[in-house]
Design a protein around this motif. Sequence first.
Motif, PDB file in Angstrom:
ATOM      1  N   ARG A 128     -10.297   3.140   8.240  1.00 11.16           N
ATOM      2  CA  ARG A 128     -10.021   4.513   7.799  1.00 11.16           C
ATOM      3  C   ARG A 128      -8.910   4.516   6.748  1.00 11.16           C
ATOM      4  N   ASP A 129      -7.867   3.756   7.028  1.00  8.73           N
ATOM      5  CA  ASP A 129      -6.735   3.683   6.086  1.00  8.73           C
ATOM      6  C   ASP A 129      -7.165   3.125   4.740  1.00  8.73           C
ATOM      7  N   ASN A 179       0.176  -9.921  13.809  1.00  9.84           N
ATOM      8  CA  ASN A 179       0.061 -10.499  15.153  1.00  9.84           C
ATOM      9  C   ASN A 179      -1.390 -10.590  15.585  1.00  9.84           C
ATOM     10  N   ALA A 202       6.462  -1.566 -10.163  1.00  8.01           N
ATOM     11  CA  ALA A 202       7.367  -2.253 -11.092  1.00  8.01           C
ATOM     12  C   ALA A 202       7.628  -3.695 -10.654  1.00  8.01           C
ATOM     13  N   ASN A 234      -9.714  -1.835  18.048  1.00  7.10           N
ATOM     14  CA  ASN A 234      -9.221  -0.494  17.707  1.00  7.10           C
ATOM     15  C   ASN A 234      -8.518  -0.485  16.369  1.00  7.10           C
ATOM     16  N   LYS A 235      -7.802  -1.564  16.126  1.00  7.27           N
ATOM     17  CA  LYS A 235      -7.049  -1.602  14.872  1.00  7.27           C
ATOM     18  C   LYS A 235      -8.007  -1.740  13.680  1.00  7.27           C
ATOM     19  N   ARG A 290       0.338  -1.181 -10.621  1.00 13.48           N
ATOM     20  CA  ARG A 290       1.101   0.063 -10.793  1.00 13.48           C
ATOM     21  C   ARG A 290       2.597  -0.102 -10.548  1.00 13.48           C
ATOM     22  N   ASN A 303      -1.741  -5.890  10.700  1.00 17.11           N
ATOM     23  CA  ASN A 303      -0.848  -6.385  11.747  1.00 17.11           C
ATOM     24  C   ASN A 303      -0.989  -7.899  11.844  1.00 17.11           C
ATOM     25  N   ASN A 341       1.189  -3.912   4.505  1.00 14.77           N
ATOM     26  CA  ASN A 341       1.914  -3.449   5.698  1.00 14.77           C
ATOM     27  C   ASN A 341       0.965  -2.874   6.737  1.00 14.77           C
ATOM     28  N   LYS A 342      -0.240  -2.527   6.291  1.00 19.21           N
ATOM     29  CA  LYS A 342      -1.194  -1.940   7.234  1.00 19.21           C
ATOM     30  C   LYS A 342      -1.873  -3.003   8.087  1.00 19.21           C
ATOM     31  N   GLN A 399      -7.117   7.088  -2.932  1.00 20.50           N
ATOM     32  CA  GLN A 399      -5.814   7.381  -3.538  1.00 20.50           C
ATOM     33  C   GLN A 399      -5.601   6.563  -4.809  1.00 20.50           C
ATOM     34  N   ARG A 410      -9.055   1.744  12.782  1.00 16.71           N
ATOM     35  CA  ARG A 410      -7.977   2.469  12.105  1.00 16.71           C
ATOM     36  C   ARG A 410      -7.762   1.939  10.691  1.00 16.71           C
TER      37      ARG A 410
END
Lengths: 662, 291
Positions: free
Chosen positions: A597-598, A585, A572, A590-591, A570, A583, A580-581, A605, A594
């Motif tokens: 879910r993302d 490191n 350009a 926990n991540k 999609r 990490n 970017n979601k 989307q 998360r």
Amino acid sequence: MCKCVKEGEKLIEEITQLGSIIMDERDILSNIIKRVEPEKRGKKQHILKFNFDLSAKKLYIDVNEEIDSNSSEKYLFIGSADGPNSPQWYVTSSSVPYHLSETIQRLYDINLGDEINKLLSEIMEEFYVIADESLDKKYRYILDINKAGFSDKTINQIYDEIIKNNNGGGNKGKALLAAVAKEFESYLKNRYGTTYNDIGLYTILINNKPLSDLKEYRDAVILSKKPKSMAVKGKKGLPQELICSVCLSKENVSSDTSKMKIKYYTTNQMIFANQVDKKNYHKNMLLCENCINAIQAGENFITNNLDTNIARFRVYIIPNFVYNSKLNKDDIYRITKKITDSFNTVKNLRAIEELRADIENALFENTLIFEGEESSFLLNFMFYRTSQSATKILRLIKDVSPSIFEKIYNSSRNADNLAGNVIGESYSNHPSLETVYYMTPVRLDSGNPTEYRNVLNIYDALFTGRRLSKRAIIKNIKNVFKIIYLEKPGYNITTKKQNLAFTILDAIFYIKFLEFMGCLKGGENVGLESLNLKDDIKNYIHEMGYDQQQTAMFLLGYLIGEVGNSQYKRSADGQKPILNKINFNGVDKNKIIRLARDVFAKLKQEKILIYNEVIFHEFKKLLDSNLNCWELDKDENLFYILSGYAYSTTRPIYKEVNTDEQ
Amino acid sequence: MNNSEILFLYDAKFTNPNGDPDEENRPRMDYDREINLVSDLRLKRYIRDYLFDNGHDIFVRKVDDKSVTPKARVDELKNFTEEEIFNAWVDVRLFGATMPVKNENKSFIGPVQFNWGYSLNKVELLEASITSHFSAGEQKGQGTIGKDFRVKYSFIAFFGVISGKRAEHTRLSESDIKLLDEAMKYAIPLQATRSKIGQYPRLYMRVEYKDDRSIIGDFRKHLKLVEKNPSIRDIDELYIEIGNLINEFKANKNKIYKIAYFMDKNLDIRVAGEKVDICKALEGFNLIEVG
């Protein structure tokens, strides 16, 4: 005696053994001749001759002679005088400054007889000047380049400039010599179109005769290579009998190790000396003249024939013969060739693979197969670094069986076959010795590795079959990804973000390579039979031996890859914001929750949930059933997530190529 | 120079007090405890920006809106000596600096140091999608969707120290400390960026001792945030119980030389549940209000 001395002793013993086999009884000099490459970076190398014509009182420069395999012998090139800051008087050198300053006067000091000294003093008188009496002897006499017609500037003018600009700080002599060398080079450039890069050797002639031909000079060289003899007083003040540590001989024994090129153990620190007294170094190690000669010959043989590299590390491969009585010089040369050929074959299999024919030859002309010679010798890998003409040992990996080459080759091939099976036939990566370096981040300082211990540890394990910690290896790999993704400079890793997925693939099969080498424990599939997944994903998970938690992370990564693919199409400029979601490191428990879910939201989307719903369901099932007993650490989570990402990003590429081929 | 210890409380309402670059710039969180975190560097940045905007040059800053190497900053000095460095930059006097200049590394530990700040309340995150009128490419008809992360309400506490001994080394002066007090009061409200608007300093105390040896230790453990109703969203819905802290001060009264402070009138502080005025609570101490 401490371990370092012991290791050093062992190495000395092996090099002595090697040296004594190949030593040329007839001529000590030929054992210490250093080879010079006829070509450097594709350029033919030349010999520069300083020809002092005393009758015409002229200095002629000649750069016509090309270097060939005989040049070193012809002009008796044996490197530079041993030890840092020693007087340099050898007439054939591989760098120019000595001849522009000290060589002639040092020769005079050596005293090769009245006749020669007369000529030398004439040359000093006629062609050299003293810029400053207070300078160190190394820089006191400087070739008068103005008088010789090489420069418009006089030596005094050059020296005044240095004083004025305060160049060189505390070492004006050094700065003066550097400036003169620079002037001389620009003369060479203008007059002959050559620079120092085209010159491999510099030698001195007097009245058209090479100084290196003189018998007096040759004898002096031989003498200089002999250790200083010593006498040690015993308890009652009587001379003590000294015994060679290698061969137990009592002839001409000395503790003078300054003639050796390799620093086997510390010889200049009080803490290493017996009774913490520097005078007692002879109690650590004594060598007789024969052994010293053999060591010099052995060292020389190794530097000429067994000097190689892995990635940015210099390595000597030193064979140690178990039954050496039957071996002669020819055997040694034959075996040496096999060793270096085998080593170069497995060092970088990717390069070799490009020359497929070569490897066929390498294999079938028994480079990798030491028929029957297996038992007769072992290999020592000596990683070293040179500093100021001394060779420092970074790590010695001892007693490696030559069959290691075959093992590396086979492990690499197995990893490659596996990659072909699960990713696509057109993908090949050939993990090899070089891969280790590029999968272990090392800070570079002006191009040289600084924290080498970590990498050398892995090499040690590879060569000796030691187990490595998978967590530590994955942590290294994670740091590689982080360096690429955050584009951190100053490491041995190219930071091209667009290569990330391919680097991840390489890392996956590098781990497999280590498993095949027996350095890492492989995994087992447990409780994954009922997974409802596409065949190719199932095949991958099965072949890689992932357990439930690794599979869960892999699937999550796979979904991230799918979102990334959709975003890539999609946008350009081919961005994948989904990354970017993650990490870099590390991703803790926990991540993961998360992130899951993302990722679900993003699948929706991007309107690709419909194609991936089943995979998400399987991932969630595995995650939920394992969450309370999660064993992977944050680096491992990240690694398996990225494995999935790389799989879904690269698989279509290699699959497409495949269908094209069909 | 005497030692000081600092307590600084501020709150953040629908803002992002300190984004984590590793986590898509979400507010830094300790998810296990639902506590919002703010790095000490964020707080120092507020102070630096305030000082710079008020005409004091600082070492750690961009030049003409571009990031530069430490060397480029150092090159502005005539001589690279300690005296010049401390004279030139107030932030080096306060916080120290590491100046990685080839062959001439200099490193100073600053006398003023803060711990990481944390919220005294449990913090919920607001993750909203925002739409933009800009499209991702020329061919696309719709605008892009971005993510916006904020804390709903976070009441943040910082603790810091000023070391009298180190202050002598970096030549920190009394007037610098006055500047610091002032910055603590005014710096945050002046940071009017999209993610930072909605943060207000509520309480500041700098307890100065009589010498350069005394310390009491982290004041925050003597504070308690009490919620007047569950899941707070505003300063009116909480009070801070400071009774234990006051007792701690009283127990160390002979060491304390003065207390510099300011308090926002909207903050409700109590001793044993009884609402008090700050001056009353600290009666008997030498109080200096930060102007």
